[in-house]
Design a protein around this motif. Structure first.
Motif, mmCIF file in Angstrom:
data_model
loop_
_atom_site.group_PDB
_atom_site.id
_atom_site.type_symbol
_atom_site.label_atom_id
_atom_site.label_comp_id
_atom_site.label_asym_id
_atom_site.label_seq_id
_atom_site.Cartn_x
_atom_site.Cartn_y
_atom_site.Cartn_z
ATOM 1 N N GLY A 5 0.790 -1.230 0.000
ATOM 2 C CA GLY A 5 0.000 0.000 0.000
ATOM 3 C C GLY A 5 0.818 1.274 0.000
ATOM 4 N N TYR A 6 0.571 2.117 -0.981
ATOM 5 C CA TYR A 6 1.263 3.388 -1.124
ATOM 6 C C TYR A 6 0.858 4.321 0.014
ATOM 7 C CZ TYR A 6 2.930 7.657 -3.373
ATOM 8 O OH TYR A 6 3.579 8.821 -3.651
ATOM 9 N N HIS A 7 1.815 4.798 0.791
ATOM 10 C CA HIS A 7 1.585 5.690 1.939
ATOM 11 C C HIS A 7 0.685 5.076 3.012
ATOM 12 C CE1 HIS A 7 3.751 9.215 0.692
ATOM 13 N NE2 HIS A 7 3.133 9.244 -0.468
ATOM 14 N N MET A 8 0.652 3.749 3.084
ATOM 15 C CA MET A 8 -0.204 3.077 4.058
ATOM 16 C C MET A 8 0.625 2.002 4.771
ATOM 17 S SD MET A 8 -3.072 4.608 3.556
ATOM 18 C CE MET A 8 -4.454 3.695 4.181
ATOM 19 N N ASN A 9 0.035 1.371 5.780
ATOM 20 C CA ASN A 9 0.679 0.259 6.464
ATOM 21 C C ASN A 9 0.872 -0.865 5.448
ATOM 22 O OD1 ASN A 9 0.954 -2.284 7.847
ATOM 23 N ND2 ASN A 9 0.315 -1.255 9.724
ATOM 24 N N LYS A 10 2.108 -1.205 5.160
ATOM 25 C CA LYS A 10 2.436 -2.156 4.093
ATOM 26 C C LYS A 10 1.949 -3.571 4.374
ATOM 27 C CE LYS A 10 4.857 1.056 2.044
ATOM 28 N NZ LYS A 10 4.085 2.158 1.589
ATOM 29 N N ARG A 11 1.674 -3.902 5.628
ATOM 30 C CA ARG A 11 1.157 -5.242 5.955
ATOM 31 C C ARG A 11 -0.340 -5.357 5.705
ATOM 32 N NH1 ARG A 11 2.502 -9.145 9.697
ATOM 33 N NH2 ARG A 11 0.473 -8.738 10.585
ATOM 34 N N HIS A 12 -1.061 -4.260 5.829
ATOM 35 C CA HIS A 12 -2.525 -4.304 5.795
ATOM 36 C C HIS A 12 -3.151 -3.654 4.567
ATOM 37 C CE1 HIS A 12 -2.820 -5.838 9.913
ATOM 38 N NE2 HIS A 12 -1.772 -5.085 10.155
ATOM 39 N N TRP A 13 -2.361 -3.050 3.716
ATOM 40 C CA TRP A 13 -2.897 -2.346 2.549
ATOM 41 C C TRP A 13 -2.089 -2.716 1.307
ATOM 42 C CZ3 TRP A 13 -7.198 0.811 2.687
ATOM 43 C CH2 TRP A 13 -7.698 1.118 3.961
ATOM 44 N N ILE A 14 -2.781 -2.773 0.171
ATOM 45 C CA ILE A 14 -2.134 -3.011 -1.120
ATOM 46 C C ILE A 14 -2.578 -1.928 -2.092
ATOM 47 C CG2 ILE A 14 -1.832 -5.508 -0.903
ATOM 48 C CD1 ILE A 14 -4.457 -5.837 -2.520
ATOM 49 N N THR A 15 -1.731 -1.653 -3.072
ATOM 50 C CA THR A 15 -2.089 -0.745 -4.157
ATOM 51 C C THR A 15 -2.109 -1.556 -5.439
ATOM 52 O OG1 THR A 15 -1.184 1.190 -3.034
ATOM 53 C CG2 THR A 15 -1.433 1.344 -5.420
ATOM 54 N N VAL A 16 -3.228 -1.481 -6.141
ATOM 55 C CA VAL A 16 -3.450 -2.260 -7.357
ATOM 56 C C VAL A 16 -3.432 -1.312 -8.556
ATOM 57 C CG1 VAL A 16 -5.058 -3.801 -8.556
ATOM 58 C CG2 VAL A 16 -4.895 -3.864 -6.050
ATOM 59 N N ALA A 17 -2.531 -1.561 -9.503
ATOM 60 C CA ALA A 17 -2.490 -0.774 -10.740
ATOM 61 C C ALA A 17 -3.681 -1.198 -11.601
ATOM 62 C CB ALA A 17 -1.181 -1.002 -11.476
ATOM 63 N N LEU A 18 -4.522 -0.247 -11.945
ATOM 64 C CA LEU A 18 -5.724 -0.567 -12.711
ATOM 65 C C LEU A 18 -5.461 -0.649 -14.209
ATOM 66 C CD1 LEU A 18 -8.256 1.680 -10.776
ATOM 67 C CD2 LEU A 18 -7.946 -0.803 -10.582
ATOM 68 N N ASP A 19 -4.282 -0.217 -14.637
ATOM 69 C CA ASP A 19 -3.981 -0.221 -16.073
ATOM 70 C C ASP A 19 -3.194 -1.454 -16.512
ATOM 71 O OD1 ASP A 19 -1.653 0.455 -14.773
ATOM 72 O OD2 ASP A 19 -1.083 2.030 -16.172
ATOM 73 N N GLU A 20 -2.993 -2.398 -15.611
ATOM 74 C CA GLU A 20 -2.248 -3.607 -15.944
ATOM 75 C C GLU A 20 -3.169 -4.814 -15.958
ATOM 76 O OE1 GLU A 20 1.484 -4.379 -14.096
ATOM 77 O OE2 GLU A 20 1.918 -2.242 -13.862
ATOM 78 N N GLU A 21 -2.694 -5.863 -16.599
ATOM 79 C CA GLU A 21 -3.460 -7.098 -16.706
ATOM 80 C C GLU A 21 -3.557 -7.809 -15.360
ATOM 81 O OE1 GLU A 21 -5.118 -8.902 -19.222
ATOM 82 O OE2 GLU A 21 -5.052 -6.962 -20.221
ATOM 83 N N LEU A 22 -4.764 -8.093 -14.968
ATOM 84 C CA LEU A 22 -5.048 -8.913 -13.797
ATOM 85 C C LEU A 22 -6.099 -9.938 -14.235
ATOM 86 C CD1 LEU A 22 -5.383 -6.249 -10.969
ATOM 87 C CD2 LEU A 22 -3.595 -7.975 -11.165
ATOM 88 N N PRO A 23 -6.177 -11.077 -13.578
ATOM 89 C CA PRO A 23 -7.230 -12.028 -13.913
ATOM 90 C C PRO A 23 -8.611 -11.367 -13.826
ATOM 91 C CG PRO A 23 -5.642 -13.043 -12.448
ATOM 92 C CD PRO A 23 -5.290 -11.580 -12.536
ATOM 93 N N GLN A 24 -9.495 -11.789 -14.707
ATOM 94 C CA GLN A 24 -10.857 -11.249 -14.770
ATOM 95 C C GLN A 24 -11.512 -11.277 -13.393
ATOM 96 O OE1 GLN A 24 -12.302 -10.006 -17.524
ATOM 97 N NE2 GLN A 24 -14.218 -9.531 -16.495
ATOM 98 N N GLY A 25 -11.987 -10.145 -12.941
ATOM 99 C CA GLY A 25 -12.723 -10.054 -11.689
ATOM 100 C C GLY A 25 -11.872 -9.906 -10.433
ATOM 101 N N LEU A 26 -10.536 -10.009 -10.554
ATOM 102 C CA LEU A 26 -9.698 -9.933 -9.356
ATOM 103 C C LEU A 26 -9.802 -8.566 -8.680
ATOM 104 C CD1 LEU A 26 -7.689 -11.145 -7.369
ATOM 105 C CD2 LEU A 26 -5.845 -10.443 -8.907
ATOM 106 N N ALA A 27 -9.739 -7.498 -9.443
ATOM 107 C CA ALA A 27 -9.811 -6.160 -8.842
ATOM 108 C C ALA A 27 -11.137 -5.968 -8.109
ATOM 109 C CB ALA A 27 -9.613 -5.080 -9.904
ATOM 110 N N ALA A 28 -12.242 -6.402 -8.712
ATOM 111 C CA ALA A 28 -13.551 -6.282 -8.056
ATOM 112 C C ALA A 28 -13.587 -7.118 -6.783
ATOM 113 C CB ALA A 28 -14.663 -6.708 -9.005
ATOM 114 N N ASP A 29 -13.003 -8.312 -6.826
ATOM 115 C CA ASP A 29 -12.954 -9.166 -5.628
ATOM 116 C C ASP A 29 -12.129 -8.511 -4.522
ATOM 117 O OD1 ASP A 29 -14.478 -11.078 -6.934
ATOM 118 O OD2 ASP A 29 -12.772 -12.401 -7.368
ATOM 119 N N LEU A 30 -11.033 -7.850 -4.889
ATOM 120 C CA LEU A 30 -10.195 -7.184 -3.893
ATOM 121 C C LEU A 30 -10.906 -5.987 -3.274
ATOM 122 C CD1 LEU A 30 -6.732 -7.405 -5.692
ATOM 123 C CD2 LEU A 30 -7.543 -8.773 -3.745
ATOM 124 N N ILE A 31 -11.699 -5.274 -4.056
ATOM 125 C CA ILE A 31 -12.500 -4.167 -3.517
ATOM 126 C C ILE A 31 -13.509 -4.714 -2.508
ATOM 127 C CG2 ILE A 31 -14.266 -2.439 -4.079
ATOM 128 C CD1 ILE A 31 -12.710 -2.023 -6.768
#
Length: 115
Positions: free
Chosen positions: A70-96
């Motif tokens: 996680g950018y500017h966040m607790n690195k153990r509890h937060w992640i930052t996901v690039a939305l312009d890169e390839e991720l498996p279908q539905g992964l970003a929605a599942d992470l939200i």
């Protein structure tokens, strides 16, 4: 997932509230006053910062180049996901959804939203 879809996904969760505590260039989604998603708007590289269980966060960072601590966040509890890169279908929605669920799990039962 693009930025607009991420904003819609966050905004459609029960009791999700869009706030701008850092100015209008950053969308911060909260549920019952607790943050579950942060999106810098109109950024050169669209991304979303989400809450994640520590073990899941570490695994996701190892497995996907589009996911970093996680950018500017607790690195153990937060992640930052690039939305312009390839991720498996539905992964970003599942992470939200997972981020949202992790946050409401910390709320007293009486304050949790009813779906």
């Amino acid at each position: 997932m693009d930025e607009d879809t991420a904003l819609d996904t966050c905004g459609n969760l029960p009791s999700a509230e869009l706030t701008h505590p850092f100015g209008f260039e950053t969308a911060v989604y909260k549920v019952r006053g607790k943050v579950f998603a942060i999106l810098p708007l109109d950024a050169e590289r669209p991304s979303i910062t989400l809450k994640s269980a520590p073990d899941d966060a570490a695994s996701l960072v190892r497995e996907y180049g589009a996911i970093i601590p996680g950018y500017h966040m607790n690195k153990r509890h937060w992640i930052t996901v690039a939305l312009d890169e390839e991720l498996p279908q539905g992964l970003a929605a599942d992470l939200i959804e997972e981020s949202y669920q992790l946050v409401i799990a910390t709320l007293p039962k009486a304050r949790r939203p009813v779906a």
